[in-house]
Motif scaffolding. Structure first.
Motif, mmCIF file in Angstrom:
data_model
loop_
_atom_site.group_PDB
_atom_site.id
_atom_site.type_symbol
_atom_site.label_atom_id
_atom_site.label_comp_id
_atom_site.label_asym_id
_atom_site.label_seq_id
_atom_site.Cartn_x
_atom_site.Cartn_y
_atom_site.Cartn_z
ATOM 1 N N GLY A 124 5.699 -7.524 -0.582
ATOM 2 C CA GLY A 124 6.216 -6.592 0.630
ATOM 3 C C GLY A 124 7.453 -5.921 0.420
ATOM 4 N N TRP A 125 8.350 -6.441 -0.235
ATOM 5 C CA TRP A 125 9.735 -5.722 -0.521
ATOM 6 C C TRP A 125 9.744 -5.225 -1.964
ATOM 7 N N GLY A 126 10.092 -3.920 -1.815
ATOM 8 C CA GLY A 126 10.132 -2.948 -3.047
ATOM 9 C C GLY A 126 11.845 -2.814 -3.112
ATOM 10 N N GLU A 127 12.152 -2.023 -4.077
ATOM 11 C CA GLU A 127 13.465 -1.760 -4.408
ATOM 12 C C GLU A 127 14.061 -0.847 -3.294
ATOM 13 N N GLY A 128 13.196 -0.108 -2.651
ATOM 14 C CA GLY A 128 13.694 0.929 -1.568
ATOM 15 C C GLY A 128 14.229 0.117 -0.406
ATOM 16 N N VAL A 129 13.365 -0.975 -0.005
ATOM 17 C CA VAL A 129 13.585 -2.044 0.921
ATOM 18 C C VAL A 129 14.786 -2.488 0.905
ATOM 19 N N ARG A 151 10.955 7.082 3.387
ATOM 20 C CA ARG A 151 11.094 6.755 4.820
ATOM 21 C C ARG A 151 10.430 5.450 5.017
ATOM 22 N N SER A 152 9.367 5.179 4.355
ATOM 23 C CA SER A 152 8.639 3.873 4.343
ATOM 24 C C SER A 152 9.627 2.571 4.300
ATOM 25 N N SER A 153 10.381 2.555 3.394
ATOM 26 C CA SER A 153 11.418 1.745 3.033
ATOM 27 C C SER A 153 12.303 1.523 4.164
ATOM 28 N N VAL A 154 12.767 2.374 4.697
ATOM 29 C CA VAL A 154 13.571 2.520 5.741
ATOM 30 C C VAL A 154 13.002 1.805 6.968
ATOM 31 N N ARG A 155 11.820 2.164 7.228
ATOM 32 C CA ARG A 155 10.946 1.580 8.283
ATOM 33 C C ARG A 155 10.707 0.045 8.089
ATOM 34 N N ALA A 198 12.665 -1.912 6.309
ATOM 35 C CA ALA A 198 13.990 -2.553 6.413
ATOM 36 C C ALA A 198 14.478 -2.684 7.981
ATOM 37 N N VAL A 199 14.117 -1.549 8.600
ATOM 38 C CA VAL A 199 14.560 -1.928 10.122
ATOM 39 C C VAL A 199 13.710 -3.065 10.701
ATOM 40 N N ARG A 200 12.425 -2.949 10.100
ATOM 41 C CA ARG A 200 11.587 -4.085 10.806
ATOM 42 C C ARG A 200 11.909 -5.318 10.428
ATOM 43 N N VAL A 201 12.383 -5.710 9.129
ATOM 44 C CA VAL A 201 12.887 -6.817 8.713
ATOM 45 C C VAL A 201 14.224 -7.347 9.588
ATOM 46 N N LEU A 202 15.002 -6.459 9.724
ATOM 47 C CA LEU A 202 16.470 -6.689 10.457
ATOM 48 C C LEU A 202 15.964 -7.128 11.777
ATOM 49 N N ARG A 203 14.889 -6.304 12.407
ATOM 50 C CA ARG A 203 14.682 -6.621 13.832
ATOM 51 C C ARG A 203 14.021 -8.229 13.984
#
Length: 146
Positions: free
Chosen positions: A88-93, A124-128, A130-135
């Motif tokens: 589930g985690w790639g370099e972008g995330v 954008r999907s990496s940003v989405r 990462a935000v989900r992970v933080l929340r």
């Protein structure tokens, strides 16, 4: 993990004797088949009343548990939180999470995921994600949402 009870047997595990799931059939917490979504919701509702819910969820994430509902978190809920790049985690995330302060600032400024992605050099999907992970991390430890 014990194959009979599907409960963890490591010393760092929460006190499973206090867990509500210890009092019922553990199969509820490992949904499968055509009733999977319904059983997942039912398991999550049970977890919300459990006295060790938070410790259970944190343990499952820390141990990289991929199957079942733990601490009120389904497999899909935990996937972005697991520190395993193959799950589930790639370099972008990871790049977004490494720039957590910038990411949180831009989200607070209500910038679009596209704008944030361009600034951080990711998609954008990496940003989405990462935000989900933080929340989810914040909700797990009792903090406010990002």
């Amino acid at each position: 993990m014990s194959t009979i009870t599907r409960r963890a047997s490591t010393p760092a595990a929460p006190d499973w004797e206090q867990a509500l799931c210890a009092q019922i059939d553990p199969d509820l917490f490992f949904p499968a088949g055509h009733n999977q979504a319904s059983e997942t919701r039912q398991a999550k509702r049970m977890c919300q009343r459990c006295p060790i819910r938070r410790a259970c969820g944190e343990w499952a994430i820390r141990e990289g548990i991929r199957d079942g509902v733990w601490g009120g978190l389904s497999e899909d809920d935990r996937r972005p939180m697991l520190p395993d790049r193959n799950f589930g985690w790639g370099e972008g995330v990871q790049r977004c999470l490494d720039q957590q302060e910038v990411l949180e600032d831009r989200v607070a400024e209500q910038r679009s995921y596209r704008q944030i992605a361009e600034e951080l050099g990711v998609d954008r999907s990496s940003v989405r994600r990462a935000v989900r992970v933080l929340r989810r991390e914040r909700s797990l430890v009792g903090g406010a949402s990002a």
